[in-house]
Every structure is written in C-alpha cells, then in structure tokens.
Write a protein that holds these residues in place. Structure first.
Motif, mmCIF file in Angstrom:
data_model
loop_
_atom_site.group_PDB
_atom_site.id
_atom_site.type_symbol
_atom_site.label_atom_id
_atom_site.label_comp_id
_atom_site.label_asym_id
_atom_site.label_seq_id
_atom_site.Cartn_x
_atom_site.Cartn_y
_atom_site.Cartn_z
ATOM 1 N N LEU A 197 35.311 41.400 37.379
ATOM 2 C CA LEU A 197 34.751 40.565 38.439
ATOM 3 C C LEU A 197 35.666 40.533 39.663
ATOM 4 O O LEU A 197 35.190 40.618 40.814
ATOM 5 C CB LEU A 197 34.533 39.136 37.930
ATOM 6 N N LEU A 198 36.967 40.422 39.441
ATOM 7 C CA LEU A 198 37.903 40.375 40.554
ATOM 8 C C LEU A 198 37.937 41.686 41.320
ATOM 9 O O LEU A 198 38.330 41.722 42.491
ATOM 10 C CB LEU A 198 39.304 40.022 40.051
ATOM 11 N N PHE A 199 37.542 42.769 40.659
ATOM 12 C CA PHE A 199 37.454 44.056 41.333
ATOM 13 C C PHE A 199 36.142 44.199 42.095
ATOM 14 O O PHE A 199 36.114 44.652 43.241
ATOM 15 C CB PHE A 199 37.572 45.176 40.300
ATOM 16 N N ILE A 200 35.045 43.789 41.483
ATOM 17 C CA ILE A 200 33.729 44.086 42.040
ATOM 18 C C ILE A 200 33.310 43.112 43.133
ATOM 19 O O ILE A 200 32.576 43.487 44.058
ATOM 20 C CB ILE A 200 32.660 44.133 40.919
ATOM 21 N N ILE A 201 33.749 41.847 43.076
ATOM 22 C CA ILE A 201 33.327 40.858 44.071
ATOM 23 C C ILE A 201 33.760 41.258 45.488
ATOM 24 O O ILE A 201 32.948 41.206 46.426
ATOM 25 C CB ILE A 201 33.828 39.457 43.691
ATOM 26 N N PRO A 202 35.024 41.655 45.726
ATOM 27 C CA PRO A 202 35.382 42.113 47.081
ATOM 28 C C PRO A 202 34.586 43.338 47.522
ATOM 29 O O PRO A 202 34.306 43.484 48.717
ATOM 30 C CB PRO A 202 36.872 42.437 46.950
ATOM 31 N N VAL A 203 34.238 44.204 46.574
ATOM 32 C CA VAL A 203 33.430 45.378 46.931
ATOM 33 C C VAL A 203 32.041 44.932 47.387
ATOM 34 O O VAL A 203 31.516 45.403 48.401
ATOM 35 C CB VAL A 203 33.330 46.351 45.743
ATOM 36 N N LEU A 204 31.433 44.014 46.642
ATOM 37 C CA LEU A 204 30.100 43.525 46.995
ATOM 38 C C LEU A 204 30.108 42.731 48.301
ATOM 39 O O LEU A 204 29.065 42.632 48.968
ATOM 40 C CB LEU A 204 29.553 42.646 45.867
ATOM 41 N N ALA A 205 31.273 42.186 48.667
ATOM 42 C CA ALA A 205 31.366 41.448 49.927
ATOM 43 C C ALA A 205 31.081 42.340 51.125
ATOM 44 O O ALA A 205 30.783 41.837 52.220
ATOM 45 C CB ALA A 205 32.747 40.809 50.060
ATOM 46 N N ALA A 206 31.154 43.651 50.925
ATOM 47 C CA ALA A 206 30.824 44.585 52.003
ATOM 48 C C ALA A 206 29.361 44.486 52.409
ATOM 49 O O ALA A 206 28.983 44.941 53.493
ATOM 50 C CB ALA A 206 31.156 46.014 51.576
ATOM 51 N N LEU A 207 28.519 43.896 51.577
ATOM 52 C CA LEU A 207 27.125 43.680 51.952
ATOM 53 C C LEU A 207 27.025 42.687 53.108
ATOM 54 O O LEU A 207 26.068 42.728 53.895
ATOM 55 C CB LEU A 207 26.323 43.168 50.750
ATOM 56 N N TYR A 208 27.997 41.804 53.201
ATOM 57 C CA TYR A 208 28.032 40.823 54.289
ATOM 58 C C TYR A 208 28.722 41.399 55.516
ATOM 59 O O TYR A 208 28.180 41.377 56.624
ATOM 60 C CB TYR A 208 28.724 39.554 53.806
ATOM 61 N N LYS A 209 29.927 41.894 55.314
ATOM 62 C CA LYS A 209 30.683 42.537 56.383
ATOM 63 C C LYS A 209 31.377 43.763 55.823
ATOM 64 O O LYS A 209 31.971 43.696 54.735
ATOM 65 C CB LYS A 209 31.758 41.589 56.953
ATOM 66 N N LYS A 210 31.333 44.858 56.532
ATOM 67 C CA LYS A 210 32.081 46.032 56.093
ATOM 68 C C LYS A 210 33.568 45.689 56.028
ATOM 69 O O LYS A 210 34.110 45.052 56.911
ATOM 70 C CB LYS A 210 31.852 47.205 57.052
ATOM 71 N N ARG A 211 34.180 46.106 54.946
ATOM 72 C CA ARG A 211 35.604 45.833 54.721
ATOM 73 C C ARG A 211 35.929 44.346 54.898
ATOM 74 O O ARG A 211 36.943 43.981 55.513
ATOM 75 C CB ARG A 211 36.458 46.683 55.655
ATOM 76 N N PHE A 212 35.084 43.499 54.346
ATOM 77 C CA PHE A 212 35.306 42.051 54.439
ATOM 78 C C PHE A 212 36.683 41.686 53.911
ATOM 79 O O PHE A 212 37.410 40.892 54.514
ATOM 80 C CB PHE A 212 34.213 41.320 53.649
ATOM 81 N N TRP A 213 37.050 42.211 52.761
ATOM 82 C CA TRP A 213 38.337 41.912 52.123
ATOM 83 C C TRP A 213 39.492 42.315 53.027
ATOM 84 O O TRP A 213 40.447 41.548 53.214
ATOM 85 C CB TRP A 213 38.410 42.662 50.791
ATOM 86 N N CYS A 214 39.405 43.499 53.604
ATOM 87 C CA CYS A 214 40.483 44.012 54.449
ATOM 88 C C CYS A 214 40.618 43.190 55.729
ATOM 89 O O CYS A 214 41.720 43.007 56.243
ATOM 90 C CB CYS A 214 40.224 45.472 54.799
ATOM 91 N N ARG A 215 39.510 42.691 56.233
ATOM 92 C CA ARG A 215 39.546 41.930 57.478
ATOM 93 C C ARG A 215 40.170 40.551 57.320
ATOM 94 O O ARG A 215 40.972 40.122 58.155
ATOM 95 C CB ARG A 215 38.122 41.720 58.009
ATOM 96 N N TYR A 216 39.799 39.855 56.255
ATOM 97 C CA TYR A 216 40.085 38.419 56.191
ATOM 98 C C TYR A 216 41.059 37.988 55.098
ATOM 99 O O TYR A 216 41.565 36.866 55.146
ATOM 100 C CB TYR A 216 38.775 37.646 55.998
ATOM 101 N N ILE A 217 41.335 38.836 54.121
ATOM 102 C CA ILE A 217 42.103 38.382 52.959
ATOM 103 C C ILE A 217 43.309 39.254 52.637
ATOM 104 O O ILE A 217 44.388 38.736 52.337
ATOM 105 C CB ILE A 217 41.180 38.304 51.709
#
Length: 496
Positions: A197-217
């Motif tokens: 889950l900890l791996f897949i949730i940031p990946v799925l966050a790309a549905l909201y914003k591309k590279r969401f994890w890289c941008r904000y976290i």
C-alpha cells in the motif's frame, strides 16, 4: 521527439531495470550483489542516517557525485535515475488516454516538501531518524524485497509444482529458476500488504497530479531541490512572445510559470517542454530567469539554512544531550549479528529490507512497535520462523549504512545476539521427566552451549538441559527446533 528526451527515457528505463534486478536477485549465496550500492544514490537517505547515528559510511564518494550532479544540472536524479519516479511516469503514461491533466502556475504547495525536510532534519538531530517513511529509494526497495518478491516467488513455486505434479512438465525450468532467480524455500514477511500500500498509493496519486509525490512530499526531491536552486547548466534560455502555456500544461513537476520561465529547484529535467513542438519556433525554450513576483520561486539555500541553522544548533547542544541522558539502551528485540547498539541501530537503519531478504532461514522479520515508535520496521530475529545460521554473515554484507556491521565468518560465530533460557514448566525433561535431546543436538557451538545435568523429576533421575551462558551466542536454533509447540517453547532466546 527531442534527442535529450529520448536519451532521458533510455537512461530512466535502464536505471529502473538495474535497480529492480539488483533487488530482485538479492539472495544468499550472492550472485548479483549490487543492491547495497543502490542505496548510496540517495543523498537524503545517507545524510539523515549520518546525522541521526553520528556515523559516516564509505558512500562519501558516491554521495559527492550525486551532489555535484545536482549543482551542475539540477534534479537529474529525479527525472533520469529514480526508479520510483520511473514507475510514476509509466503509470501516468498508461493513464494518458483516460486522464487529461490541467496545470496552473506553480503553487505555494510546492514548499510543503521543504517544511517536511526541515522537520525530519530536526528529528534526526534529536536522534529520531524517520526520513525512511517517505524516502523513495527505501519505499521502492521495501516493496521489492518484502512484498513483491515473496508474492512472485510463492506464485511461481505453486505454478510449477502444479505443472510438475499434474502434467509432469517444467521440472528443468523450475530447477533453473530456483537456482538462479527465485528462492527454493517459502519466504514471507510480516506487514507485506502494508508495504504494498505504501508503494502503490503515491503511484495512484498521479491520477490527481503528475508526480504528486515528487512535488509535495519527497524528501529526496527536496534535498536535491536545495542543491538545484541555481544549476551551473540550466535548461537553454530563450524568449517567448506567445505565452501559449503549452509547456506549462505538460510540465510534470509544475515548475513552469505563465511567462515561460521555470523554477530550477522544481524541474526534474524530464525534457518534455523541449520536445513539445512549441508553437512559436523550435528555438523557444523555457528560461530560468525569475520574471515573476518571487512568491513562487521555490526555496533557496539561504532560506533553508536560515530556518534550520540556529534551531538545530540549540537542539544539538542542549536537547540531544538531555534526551540521550534518559534514553534507555536495552534491546527489546533480538537484533541481527553485528548490529550497532540499540539506539544507534534504530537511527542508522533505513528500513530497506535487504538484510531480511537475504536471511537464509527467513528468521529476520520487520517489527512494528515492539522496540518503540522509532524502531518501526527495523529487523528482529524471530526464532519461531527461523534462526540465525551459525556461519552466515549475509545480513551485514548487504546493509547500506552499516547499521549491521559486515562481520567476518569468525567474528559472526562469536557474536552474542541474546541468551537462551530454559522454561522449566514447558521443557519436556524438566516438566515430565522424559528425555529430550533436541536443543543440545542442534546447538551449533563447538563445545555445546547446552549441557545436561541429572535431576530428580517426578521421583525419577532424569537428564535435563541447562544453558552455559558463557558459550551461548543466542542464535535461536534451539528455540526454533524445540518440539514443544506454541508459545513459549521449552527454551527461548531473550535479548541481551
């Protein structure tokens, strides 16, 4: 397609395959041992492990190389080499037919990762190393080591067993796979689904914003962003009179402003903007001048040092000393052989899962709260599942921060992990007066740490086991092999 973008895609795929294969094939005996070096590519990981544990590794050269890359070219690691970023980009590529992203000007939310980085920095100075929760290299490795590999290994094993038993087919292929790629034993870890889950949730966050994890976290992106405020070789400068916003819309890191200028500390050097078929001319490129108001230009090195410098100095001088004075140093769990002292171990361990994956008995397992909040997902020896093989020193050989020291075979065989204790009301000879030799027979210590003495049990003279604590190394084989099932066994190993 722009040649630089093509080169970036090739390098990104190659780096992803290298990282994945390195982790997937990490097993004992070693055939392809590069997974340890893989973690040396993360500046934030190594810096925070050093700050927390006050311990420097042999990674200083590689760390210098990656810092130099950021100073020269910007966040090339994020766009070209990060395997987790590659997964996010691939997922976004698959979603393109179904999801159209609409980007606005860079937002203040991009600063969130820098505030988080500062928080991790302060905690690290206090001796709490929590950057591994969000660090992309360890998220990726935990998923491969402790979730993906055990699942694929189990599925492959069941498939070939079914084919061999029911169709008499595939035995040769099965043997080749077990000897070279997969594990010949059943391997499983606690909390496998959590790591997934900890791996897949940031990946799925790309549905909201591309590279969401890289941008904000992402703390790695933040640490590289600080180094990339003014890269020596930024993207090619140019002028834009149309302000069509095409490059702004396709930027996966939200680094481009309305006027065509960009924020170097946010740019991951993906080259999308340089391959976007600009409507003005092929020479129009994003520019790094700050033509905006300055409110969205990202963090500067001066800002980060200003925020953290005085606070960290005070904490280091007073807080850490006071904290360390009252901090317990006992081992609540049994650590792998060669581990640092408990507090230092929890601070230096980055929870990558390497040691657990190579443990040949599957005895090393991640803990949750057994050793405190700051010990979550660190490895412990679970002697019910497995034990520490007497001559095996694999865990120390794959630890990227040397939280587990790389012991020689001779040092390993003398390392004390714990102490065996007889539970007399559970041990068969002590409880029932029935002879049992299992623990003594399996004890690997040459002079046997388990001896037998004669005692009167239930009115009969019986040989019962006792532990010679001067010889016992706490390897756990006696507990693992004890025929008394359930907990506790007739003999257990306790932490030192």
């Amino acid at each position: 397609m722009n040649k630089l973008k093509t080169a970036r895609i090739i390098v990104q795929i190659t780096a992803f395959l290298f990282a994945s294969v390195s982790l997937f094939l990490l097993s004992y005996p070693f055939k392809f041992i590069t997974a340890k070096e893989f973690f040396l590519t993360s500046p934030s990981l190594l810096i925070f492990a050093y700050i927390a544990a006050q311990y420097i590794t042999a990674a200083i050269f590689i760390l210098t190389v990656f810092i130099a890359l950021a100073l020269l070219f910007g966040r090339v690691f994020c766009g070209w080499l990060c395997p987790y970023g590659a997964v996010m980009d691939f997922f976004a590529f698959l979603c393109r037919p179904f999801r159209k992203w609409r980007e606005s000007a860079p937002s203040k939310g991009l600063m969130s990762k820098y505030y988080m980085l500062l928080g991790f920095f302060i905690l690290a100075v206090l001796g709490f190393q929590f950057v591994w929760i969000f660090e992309p290299i360890t998220i990726f490795s935990r998923f491969i080591n402790l979730s993906f590999f055990p699942f694929v290994n189990a599925i492959t094993d069941k498939f070939f067993q079914y084919m061999i038993i029911n169709h008499n087919f595939g035995e040769g292929v099965y043997d080749a796979l077990r000897n070279n790629i997969f594990d010949s034993r059943s391997i499983a870890f606690r909390y496998q689904f959590i790591f997934f889950l900890l791996f897949i949730i940031p990946v799925l966050a790309a549905l909201y914003k591309k590279r969401f994890w890289c941008r904000y976290i992402c703390p790695l992106g933040a640490s590289l962003g600080i180094l990339s405020v003014k890269p020596k070789f930024p993207l090619r400068k140019g002028s834009c009179s149309l302000n069509c916003g095409r490059c702004e819309q396709i930027c996966r890191s939200n680094a481009i402003r309305h006027d065509g200028s960009y924020i170097p500390s946010e740019c991951v050097m993906c080259m999308d903007c340089m391959a976007s078929n600009c409507r003005q001319s092929i020479e129009c490129r994003v520019k790094s001048e700050d033509n905006g108001s300055g409110k969205d230009k990202g963090i500067t090195r001066k800002q980060f040092l200003f925020w953290g410098g005085g606070v960290l100095a005070a904490i280091y001088m007073f807080g850490r000393k006071a904290y360390g004075a009252g901090k317990k140093t006992n081992h609540p769990v049994i650590r792998p052989p060669g581990s640092m002292p408990e507090n230092q171990f929890k601070e230096a361990c980055v929870r990558c899962g390497n040691c657990m994956k190579v443990c040949i008995t599957n005895g090393l397992q991640p803990v949750m709260l057994e050793s405190g909040v700051d010990g979550i997902w660190t490895p412990e020896m679970d002697n019910i599942i497995g034990y520490c093989e007497y001559s095996c020193n694999a865990c120390g050989r794959v630890c990227p921060t040397q939280a587990i020291k790389a012991l020689s075979p001779e040092e390993k065989m003398q390392w004390r992990m714990g102490k065996a204790v007889i539970i007399k009301d559970r041990c068969v000879p002590w409880r029932d007066g029935i002879e049992c030799l299992v623990c003594e027979e399996h004890c690997p210590v040459p002079n046997k740490a388990i001896k037998f003495v004669k005692e009167i049990i239930n009115g009969m003279e019986t040989e019962v086991p006792v532990v010679d604590l001067d010889l016992c190394i706490g390897c756990g084989v006696c507990e693992n092999k004890c025929p008394v099932y359930g907990k506790p066994r007739g003999i257990v190993v306790e932490p030192l």
